[in-house]
Structure formats: structure tokens, C-alpha cells
Design an enzyme around this catalytic site. Structure first.
Site, PDB file in Angstrom:
ATOM      1  N   LYS A 125       2.930   8.658   4.845  1.00 53.12           N
ATOM      2  CA  LYS A 125       1.636   7.956   4.827  1.00 53.12           C
ATOM      3  C   LYS A 125       0.446   8.915   4.818  1.00 53.12           C
ATOM      4  O   LYS A 125      -0.611   8.606   4.294  1.00 53.12           O
ATOM      5  CB  LYS A 125       1.533   7.020   6.034  1.00 53.12           C
ATOM      6  CG  LYS A 125       2.522   5.861   6.011  1.00 53.12           C
ATOM      7  CD  LYS A 125       2.154   4.836   4.956  1.00 53.12           C
ATOM      8  CE  LYS A 125       3.043   3.604   5.030  1.00 53.12           C
ATOM      9  NZ  LYS A 125       2.788   2.674   3.900  1.00 53.12           N
ATOM     10  N   GLU A 174      -5.265  -1.092   7.906  1.00 55.36           N
ATOM     11  CA  GLU A 174      -4.287  -2.001   8.498  1.00 55.36           C
ATOM     12  C   GLU A 174      -3.046  -1.189   8.794  1.00 55.36           C
ATOM     13  O   GLU A 174      -2.846  -0.128   8.228  1.00 55.36           O
ATOM     14  CB  GLU A 174      -3.948  -3.120   7.507  1.00 55.36           C
ATOM     15  CG  GLU A 174      -2.835  -2.781   6.514  1.00 55.36           C
ATOM     16  CD  GLU A 174      -3.193  -1.667   5.525  1.00 55.36           C
ATOM     17  OE1 GLU A 174      -4.390  -1.405   5.360  1.00 55.36           O
ATOM     18  OE2 GLU A 174      -2.276  -1.064   4.933  1.00 55.36           O
ATOM     19  N   SER A 193      11.506   8.528   4.220  1.00 54.15           N
ATOM     20  CA  SER A 193      10.045   8.396   4.254  1.00 54.15           C
ATOM     21  C   SER A 193       9.436   8.582   5.630  1.00 54.15           C
ATOM     22  O   SER A 193       8.260   8.901   5.751  1.00 54.15           O
ATOM     23  CB  SER A 193       9.651   7.038   3.682  1.00 54.15           C
ATOM     24  OG  SER A 193      10.336   6.011   4.363  1.00 54.15           O
TER      25      SER A 193
END
Lengths: 393, 267
Positions: free
Chosen positions: A90, A112, A379
Site C-alpha cells: 500500500k 479509507e 502483498s
């Protein structure tokens, strides 16, 4: 065919677009202009790349999972996004967008978060660049990802609980968009995935494709220990890690597989598999596959993993599905949980529940993958999930 | 038909006042009792209506209308009930009525089929909260064919280039977003609406209806002094959400709408 950029309407064929309230449209236009300018500016890339190297720790390694490979008869490699700063891919996106926010002269950022990984990554980028940050998070997710809530607060971010709907990722996105409608003049919305109205899906893909580009160099077939991949597997919620690793390979002969959350099982109706089991429509500003009823009401998704608990998916994935550039599958909560334990006990890596979906698919499909070079995009790391996993087991 | 809307705005211009167009979520408090609420508002001086299709993920709506949508949906409302309510409201009050929705329910039914249903129910127009002019063409064409006007928005953030595009699409009226943010009450009156109406007027004579954040007769009056119409939603929905039954909801609405109707006359 892979598209460098969506068309002038922000579309990947029929998917994407800008189904947003008029109040936001000028900000979306400004964002497209500013990102296009920044992305063509070597100075922006220099600044971004030096942060990705020195602050995030890129490139992330590729690790050959030797024991699992032997056990299942495949050549399994892990792209270690879990080793990126803050513990997931991210951060690639949030550093880029936070730098862009600075260029646009906006002092405040909103975001968010579902699993909290995007929230932590945004909070981190804002702390680094001295920006005010508010993160919207569903109250159910606040409960199941408490560790990340503490991390965001330590980083100086305000976490605002969202109580509407089921209190999960969909509701957090809606709450952030509502904030943005009111605050758009001085605020940038750092959306966490390849979702939302144009230019977000394109911009986030551009910022995440570094994952696949690194893999191309790391596994270029130039030596026996760095073979070219036959299959690349990634989990898909909104789809940013999958888009990041798939995009550079889309249209090549590498088999790309996106794995969605089947939750309690597709037949239960309680899942997050919008590509596998949904239908086209509009959610959060974009035409894409989503979970909806026969009157067009958006349905609640379900997944044990907060990051995959979302009834929509990025529009470029919808395009990839319809053009056959990527195939999409799904695995259940239970299969994902088993995969967490498998990777932890066999390789010494605790994966995020999200990423474990990808591994679960590989294990399930192992008979058809014999001898193949399979890359899993790992991830994120699983520290955030430990408490939940222990409770479930 | 969009003609009743045109007639309403020209009559109001002659009378030196703005038209009051209350919003109400369809199917409250129950699908069967929904019409009584619209009837009460008609008696109290509403000039027309916005019939809101309850939606599970209403991005442009604040907490009050979100909660109303959730309650209406669990009471069995939805697209089908809302179209029934529309037909009943037009049939029994004879007032110009527009449908308010989000884009996904329209796409799910199919744009042409949806336009057919709105036309059959007697709707004058349609407002789609998440449909900017950029995506509007295919929708506008389908509704235009059936003489139903697709309303477009102008916000305080709308640039001149965008304003011209909105006006070129010839909406039956422009929904002037009076304040940044989602629907809901504001303590301060909007400072945007006068400037917004003036900007539209420089290019066009199209009616401008002010909405978003107008929740008291004073705020409504300020908007009525400059705009052709005023939309009040949250303040009325809140009355319904706070009432114990349909009769007391209707009574509360009669009182509230009466207050707003009296505020429509310009100084």
C-alpha cells in the site's frame, strides 16, 4: 489488449468512467491534470524513487520458497511486498499520492481503510510529509484490526469510525467520499486501491506497477535461479496489489490469476467475489463488476479478511476479465486460514489473510501447476491478523 | 412529461416566488402509507415533489437520508415501490414530480426500460445524484425521447467550462448545490447560492432550483429570493423518522411544509 491509459472518458472499454457528484468533478479534473504533469516530470520520479528506495526499502526481494516448492512439486517464488515499510504494498501508492498532494498545495489528506494497511501507509506518508490526515474505518474493521488503529494514531492520524452499513470497507469509502464532497477545496482523497472515479484507477495502477516492473528485472531468465514466471498469482479485493504485479505482464504469455474472497463459499452468497460472481454496474464512481441484487442495490460483501471484504473491484480488472488478459478465481475463508498456517510453519513467514488467498489457490491448483514457475505476490504481512486468526482457530 | 415543470416555474416567476419542491424517501414509513405523507405536503403548500428511491449506498446523502433509505429498504421499499409511489403521487396530487435516484438502479433495470417506467408513472423529470454531465448523454437521450427532463447539477466548485456544458445539455432545471458537502442540515445559511444563480443567469434563463443544506424556513427564504425553486429534504425526512406512526408523521410534515411554503414569497 492492455491499455496504457483509459480513454478520454476515463474508460477501459465500457469500464471505469466518472460517476461522481458534480461537486467533485472539478477536483477529479485537476487531479488528472496534476498527476499527468507530475508523471511526466523526471523531478517527481526522482523524489518518489529515492523515497521508495530509502524510506520504503524497494526493490522488495523475490524469495524462492524452497520447502513449499519441494512439497507441492512447483517452483514457488514470493514477491516480498510484506517487507516493504509498514508491511504491505500500500505504501507505494500513498507515498506517490502524498507527494502529489504537496504539489497540489492541499494541506489535508483523507483516506479509507479496510484491513488498516492502507490507513497505516497513508498515515505514514502524511507523517513523513507533514500533512494533516484523517482515516475513515468501519467499526467492524476497527474491532478486527485493532493493531493498525493503534499504529495510525501513533503516526498522528485521526481514525474516524464509520457506523453506517456493515461497518466495513465499502462504508469507509463512502464516508471518505462524503467528507471529500464537503472539503474538496483543501483536501486530497488518497484512495487505497485501483477503484473510484477516473483518474484514480489509472493513477493507482501507475504507482503500483513498480511491483511487476521489479519482478521483470528480478526474474528475467538470465540465470537458473531467476527463471521467467509461468504463472503470477495475486489476491484481489479492490485489486491494487494484483494490478501492480499483473499490469507489466498483461498481454504476455504469462498466466495471470487473480484470487477473490469466496468467504463462506460462493453458494452461500456471503463472499467478496465481485468478478467471479458479480455483474456490471456502478459503485463508488466507477463502472465495474459488483455484488448487487436484481433492483441494483449494492449487497454487503463478506470475507474473513477485511481488505477483501468489498462488493466492487477496480474497473481495469473488469476489463482484464472480459478481455481474458487475466483469469479470476476464488478461495474460501477456511482455505485462506489454512494457507496462513502453512506458510508460517513451512517457510517462517506469516502472511496477511488477504495474501493467503493467493497461496490457498496455488495449493489447491498444485496438481495443474507441476514443475511450473509460480510467483505469488505476498502483498502484506500478517501481524495485524494474528489475534483474529488465533480466535478463529 | 416535463411540461408541468415548465409551467410551474413560469407561474412562480409571475407570482414573484420560488417553487417549493420537497424531497421524501419513497416507502416511508411503509410502502402502503407513503402516499399519505406526500398528500399532507401537497395540502400544506408543496408545489411539486422529489420522490427519492431508497439506495443502499447513497454517496451524496448525509446521515438522516442514509438512515431513511435503510429504514425504507427494510420496510420493503426499493425501485418498484418507488415507481408505484411516483404514480400515486402524480395521480392524486397532480403536481409535477421528479424521481431522485443513484445511477446503479437505473443501469440495472436498463436505461430505456427505466425511462419507460418513469414515463408510465407520470414523472416529469429525473435527478441522478452521481451522474455528472460527462456521463449524462446516453441517459438524457433516453429520457428526452419520453419527454422527461434529466436534471443536471451545478456546484459551487463547478468551473465555467463545465457550466457551459451543463447548460448545453438543456436540463429542465439546474439543481444548484447551495453548499459543499452532502445533504443535511447546516447551521449557517449558504453564501454560495446567490453567486451560483447569477453565474447561470449570465448564460441562460433555465430555472435554477437550490438544494443541499437548506433546512430552516429562513435559509429557504434566502434561497427563494434568488432561485426559481427550493428543495428541502433532510429537515422533512427527519420529521418522518422521529414520528411514531404515519398519522403523526403526516401532521408534522403539514406543519413543517407550511412553514417552508410561507418562506417562498420574495421580499
Amino acid at each position: 489488449m492492455r491499455l496504457d491509459k483509459p480513454d478520454t472518458q476515463g474508460r477501459f472499454a465500457q469500464f471505469g468512467g466518472q460517476f461522481a457528484p458534480e461537486t467533485l468533478m472539478p477536483a477529479l479534473e485537476e487531479l488528472e491534470t496534476e498527476f499527468t504533469k507530475a508523471w511526466a516530470d523526471p523531478g517527481f520520479h526522482d523524489e518518489l524513487n529515492s523515497l521508495l528506495r530509502d524510506f520504503v526499502g524497494r526493490p522488495t526481494p523475490v524469495y524462492r520458497a524452497a520447502r513449499l516448492s519441494a512439497q507441492y512439486g512447483i517452483e514457488l517464488y514470493l514477491k516480498r511486498e510484506d517487507l516493504a515499510h509498514t508491511g504491505a504494498h500500500k505504501i507505494n501508492n500513498t507515498i506517490g499520492q502524498a507527494l502529489l498532494t504537496k504539489r497540489m498545495g492541499k494541506p489535508r489528506v483523507i483516506a479509507e481503510t479496510g484491513a488498516g494497511q492502507h490507513g497505516v501507509a497513508t498515515a505514514t506518508a502524511c507523517a513523513l510529509l507533514g500533512q494533516e490526515c484523517v482515516v475513515y474505518m468501519g467499526e467492524k474493521d476497527i474491532e478486527r484490526q485493532a493493531l493498525n488503529v493503534h499504529r495510525m494514531r501513533m503516526l498522528g492520524t485521526e481514525v474516524r469510525p464509520v457506523t453506517s452499513g456493515a461497518g466495513t470497507l465499502k462504508d469507509a469509502v463512502s464516508a471518505a467520499m462524503r467528507d471529500w464532497v464537503a472539503s474538496v477545496d483543501g483536501t486530497h482523497y488518497i484512495i487505497g486501491s485501483v477503484v473510484g472515479p477516473h483518474p484514480f484507477p489509472w493513477m493507482v495502477r501507475e504507482l503500483q506497477k513498480v511491483i511487476g516492473e521489479e519482478l521483470e528485472t528480478q526474474m528475467d531468465g538470465s540465470a537458473p535461479e531467476r527463471p521467467q514466471p509461468d504463472v503470477i498469482v495475486a489476491c484481489v479485493g479492490g485489486g491494487s496489489n494484483a494490478m501492480g504485479i499483473f499490469y507489466p505482464y498483461a498481454g504476455s504469455d504469462v498466466d495471470l490469476v487473480g484470487v477473490e474472497a469466496a468467504g463462506y463459499g460462493l453458494e452461500s452468497g456471503q463472499h467478496g467475489a465481485s468478478l467471479v460472481a458479480g455483474s456490471p454496474g456502478v459503485i463508488h464512481g466507477s463502472m465495474t463488476y459488483l455484488l448487487q441484487d436484481d433492483q441494483g442495490q449494492i449487497l454487503e460483501a463478506h470475507s474473513i479478511s477485511a481488505g477483501l471484504d468489498y462488493p466492487g473491484v477496480g474497473p481495469e480488472h473488469a476489463y482484464f476479465k472480459d478481455t481474458g488478459l487475466v483469469r479470476y478465481a476464488s478461495v474460501t475463508d477456511e482455505e485462506a486460514l489454512e494457507a496462513v498456517y502453512l506458510l508460517a510453519s513451512t517457510e517462517g513467514i506469516i502472511p496477511a489473510l488477504e495474501s493467503a488467498h493467493g497461496l490457498a489457490w496455488i495449493i489447491k491448483e498444485a496438481p495443474s501447476l507441476q514443475g511450473k514457475v509460480v510467483v505469488l505476490n505476498l502483498s502484506g504481512r500478517g501481524d495485524k491478523d494474528v489475534e483474529l486468526i488465533v480466535e478463529q482457530s | 412529461m416535463s411540461e408541468p415543470l415548465t409551467e410551474l416555474f413560469s407561474r412562480c416567476r409571475e407570482e414573484g416566488r420560488a417553487a417549493l419542491l420537497p424531497y421524501m424517501t419513497a416507502g416511508l414509513p411503509t410502502p402502503e402509507e407513503s402516499l399519505t405523507l406526500f398528500a399532507a405536503m401537497a395540502e400544506a403548500g408543496a408545489d411539486g415533489f422529489e420522490v427519492g428511491i431508497p439506495y443502499a449506498d447513497p454517496l451524496m446523502d448525509g446521515p438522516v437520508i442514509q438512515a431513511a433509505g435503510e429504514r425504507a429498504l427494510s420496510a420493503g421499499s426499493g425501485v418498484e415501490v418507488s415507481l408505484d409511489v411516483l404514480r400515486e403521487v402524480v395521480g392524486s396530487t397532480g403536481k409535477p414530480t421528479v424521481v431522485m435516484t443513484y445511477v446503479n438502479p437505473v443501469l440495472r433495470m436498463g436505461i430505456e426500460a427505466f425511462a419507460d417506467r418513469v414515463a408510465a408513472a407520470g414523472g416529469s423529470g429525473i435527478i441522478i445524484a452521481d451522474l455528472p454531465v460527462d456521463e449524462a448523454e446516453v441517459f438524457a437521450a433516453a429520457f428526452r425521447k419520453r419527454d422527461i427532463g434529466l436534471v443536471l447539477f451545478v456546484a459551487p466548485t463547478t468551473t465555467d467550462v463545465r457550466l457551459e456544458r451543463v447548460l448545453a445539455a438543456k436540463p429542465p432545471f439546474v439543481y444548484g448545490i447551495a453548499d459543499l458537502g452532502v445533504t443535511g442540515a447546516r447551521t449557517a445559511a449558504s453564501t454560495h447560492i446567490a453567486a451560483l444563480v447569477e453565474r447561470v443567469r449570465r448564460h441562460s434563463d433555465v430555472p435554477v432550483v437550490a438544494g443541499v443544506g437548506i433546512s430552516t424556513p429562513e435559509q429557504a427564504h434566502a434561497a427563494a429570493c434568488v432561485a426559481d425553486g427550493v428543495i428541502v429534504g433532510t429537515a422533512l425526512v427527519r420529521e418522518v423518522m422521529g414520528a411514531t406512526d404515519a398519522a403523526s408523521a403526516a401532521e408534522a410534515l403539514r406543519l413543517a411544509v407550511g412553514g417552508f411554503a410561507a418562506a417562498m414569497q420574495r421580499d
